[in-house]
Scaffold this motif. Sequence first.
Motif, short mmCIF file in Angstrom:
data_model
loop_
_atom_site.label_atom_id
_atom_site.label_comp_id
_atom_site.label_asym_id
_atom_site.label_seq_id
_atom_site.Cartn_x
_atom_site.Cartn_y
_atom_site.Cartn_z
N LEU B 172 0.80 -1.28 -0.13
CA LEU B 172 0.03 -0.16 0.02
C LEU B 172 0.92 1.44 0.17
O LEU B 172 0.29 2.27 -0.29
CB LEU B 172 -0.94 -0.01 1.34
N ALA B 173 1.94 1.19 0.49
CA ALA B 173 3.06 2.23 0.51
C ALA B 173 3.09 3.08 -0.92
O ALA B 173 3.15 4.45 -0.89
CB ALA B 173 4.47 1.92 0.65
N ASN B 177 -0.05 9.11 0.65
CA ASN B 177 -1.09 9.69 1.49
C ASN B 177 -2.39 9.49 1.31
O ASN B 177 -3.11 9.67 2.06
CB ASN B 177 -0.74 11.40 1.72
N ARG B 178 -2.45 8.68 0.27
CA ARG B 178 -4.03 8.27 -0.19
C ARG B 178 -4.18 6.84 0.40
O ARG B 178 -5.35 6.73 0.67
CB ARG B 178 -4.05 8.10 -1.66
N VAL B 179 -3.66 6.62 1.40
CA VAL B 179 -4.04 5.10 2.05
C VAL B 179 -4.40 5.61 3.48
O VAL B 179 -3.73 6.47 4.02
CB VAL B 179 -2.61 4.18 2.23
N LEU B 180 -5.43 4.97 4.10
CA LEU B 180 -5.91 5.27 5.47
C LEU B 180 -5.74 3.81 6.07
O LEU B 180 -6.24 2.96 5.25
CB LEU B 180 -7.04 5.63 5.33
N TYR B 181 -5.07 3.52 7.14
CA TYR B 181 -5.13 2.38 7.86
C TYR B 181 -6.06 2.30 8.94
O TYR B 181 -6.09 3.39 9.85
CB TYR B 181 -3.83 2.15 8.53
N TYR B 182 -7.08 1.48 9.01
CA TYR B 182 -8.02 1.48 9.97
C TYR B 182 -7.98 0.22 10.77
O TYR B 182 -8.55 -0.97 10.46
CB TYR B 182 -9.41 1.83 9.24
N SER B 228 5.26 1.86 5.43
CA SER B 228 4.17 2.51 4.67
C SER B 228 4.10 4.00 5.32
O SER B 228 3.50 4.68 5.77
CB SER B 228 2.74 2.12 4.98
N PRO B 229 5.47 4.76 4.92
CA PRO B 229 5.44 6.06 5.47
C PRO B 229 4.53 6.98 4.98
O PRO B 229 4.04 6.70 3.53
CB PRO B 229 7.00 6.52 5.30
N ASN B 230 4.09 8.29 5.30
CA ASN B 230 3.20 9.16 4.75
C ASN B 230 1.62 8.63 4.75
O ASN B 230 0.76 9.47 4.25
CB ASN B 230 3.63 9.38 3.16
N SER B 231 1.49 7.43 5.02
CA SER B 231 0.11 7.21 5.19
C SER B 231 -0.68 7.53 6.39
O SER B 231 -0.02 7.93 7.52
CB SER B 231 -0.22 5.30 5.35
N HIS B 318 -8.52 12.78 6.64
CA HIS B 318 -7.75 12.36 5.94
C HIS B 318 -7.51 13.08 4.59
O HIS B 318 -6.46 13.30 4.11
CB HIS B 318 -8.35 10.81 5.43
N ASP B 319 -8.56 13.76 4.18
CA ASP B 319 -8.76 14.75 3.05
C ASP B 319 -7.64 15.91 3.50
O ASP B 319 -6.81 16.25 2.68
CB ASP B 319 -10.15 15.23 2.91
#
Lengths: 325, 325
Positions: B172-173, B177-182, B228-231, B318-319
């Motif tokens: 996902l990296a 920044n378009r990845v969100l981990y929940y 996954s930096p920047n996420s 996130h946006d």
Amino acid sequence: MPSESTSSNFSADEYFATQPPPPTLEHDVAAVREFVVHHSATGRKVVLVTSGGTTVPLELNVVRFLDNFSAGTRGATSAEYFLSAGYAVIFMHRQFSLQPFSRHYSHSTNPFLDLLELEPSGNIEVHGKSRSELVEVLAAYKNARESGMLHSMTFVTVNDYLWLLRAVSKELAVLHNRVLYYLAAAVSDFFLPRQRLSEHKIQSGKGSLLIEMDQVPKILKPMVDEWSPNSFVVSFKLETDPALLIPKAQASLERYGHQIVIGNDLHQRKFQVVFVSRDPRNGTTTETWFRMDPHAVDERGRPREIEQDIIAELVRRHDAWIQVK
Amino acid sequence: MPSESTSSNFSADEYFATQPPPPTLEHDVAAVREFVVHHSATGRKVVLVTSGGTTVPLELNVVRFLDNFSAGTRGATSAEYFLSAGYAVIFMHRQFSLQPFSRHYSHSTNPFLDLLELEPSGNIEVHGKSRSELVEVLAAYKNARESGMLHSMTFVTVNDYLWLLRAVSKELAVLHNRVLYYLAAAVSDFFLPRQRLSEHKIQSGKGSLLIEMDQVPKILKPMVDEWSPNSFVVSFKLETDPALLIPKAQASLERYGHQIVIGNDLHQRKFQVVFVSRDPRNGTTTETWFRMDPHAVDERGRPREIEQDIIAELVRRHDAWIQVK
């Protein structure tokens, strides 16, 4: 991993004297009593099927628990065959484990939403081969509900299970030899006494976790001798080491004096089981193996289930027991 | 109950160097890669939702295991709201835990067989209010499947989970920044190293059971720093002692440097959560509480779900993150 210790083992009496009953016990037992009264009048045979694994909570506010592997397939499947054989069925199962009828569409291998089609008209339809299967399952489900032949109740913890089994077996005792116990639940051998439970979630960050559990009392003994004498009792033994299966089944029969141990190996259990029984007059044990072709289909072209053989054999043996007892 | 010990703690690197990967890892990762490539091209936001509890097997041939309480309600519900908000969703969940859409009819509070009526004509019908609900759920389910917006994958053990999370987050990296981990899964804090597992079922009858477990490495740290930096990373904290919630959430943010901890109390979690975040420039933390009326209904007259508020707030945050990162 297993380790001996100085903890004393609880007898069944000590267990029930020190561990609290589940809050819904009275309510659950009242419902069973009503079911028993109803079916007692008809002379029908009644089976208690236990199914699914029990938990051992590590905390009073439960976050973590020990569990026993079991989806509840054996119990849920068997309950359907007992209903077909004319038994009134009490299905005592782990909450959210598989249940008779809905098991065909649960646990995601055959999710029911995939069966349903949304037509452009807005109608919901079921197509093809799935349709006749669903109609058949649905008809059997509605019939079991409407005829009052199936009563379901749930447990979660091993403590719930032990209290329920004792209370239910005392209720069923009035049916004498017409009761069959089919104890397929995967019950923990160990528990944590209430008195040693953490109140809150155990915190990590303090090194490793050390858990010491006591042995669960062997309640088959008082069940056979005191709570429900004259009943026909079938227990299960699951092992992963095949060499242990028969000796452990024999030891169990000798120890508790019940009628049958059905032995199964973890990896073969869907296709192979062994009935171990013992003649109490001379101590002779008999092993009867049931092995089916994993690819066998039934008369309707669907995968055969070994529970069909298991229940057919048990009905024969239970009927013979009723003749002589 | 918890007890300190001399066992050493594993770092993430030591963990992955000594514990074996699950056999399906490569296959699962390939499917995620395909999903990522597809959605990367569209510029869509992607969320990884983890859901359900992890197990810690006590035996190699698993009969007994430690588990974490979680039906998977939070994750399954949230996945639906993420889909509604236009996210592509990877739903990484415990096998047989609740899933988006089918959750409305699972786990026996609303069994789907009860919805279906078998007409004398042999047709299967759904009547009344249930019908419009089912039509809506079914339409959303079919849409998620056919549009390729929902990808599901499963884990069982904590080891499966750790290996999958590492591999998936590395895939996902590329989405930055378009990845969100929940990370809503209830992950065990403890595990049993493979090297100390019993091969076969632990035998009872030898006194009490003693289990010693090691701490699971804190993998949020390498995930945020390396994999996954920047996420945008959201973790969850579940406690049963309300006094611990905020301090533990703060400590977690400080330790791992991720964006939000959503705190919830075991008994209030369906109606109340707190977002805890931390400004890395000055260490200031912010708490935002969301509390809903347990009897609130949505615009269609159905029970409101707090996940609707959680996801709306996360989408906003996130946006904003995407704007500045």
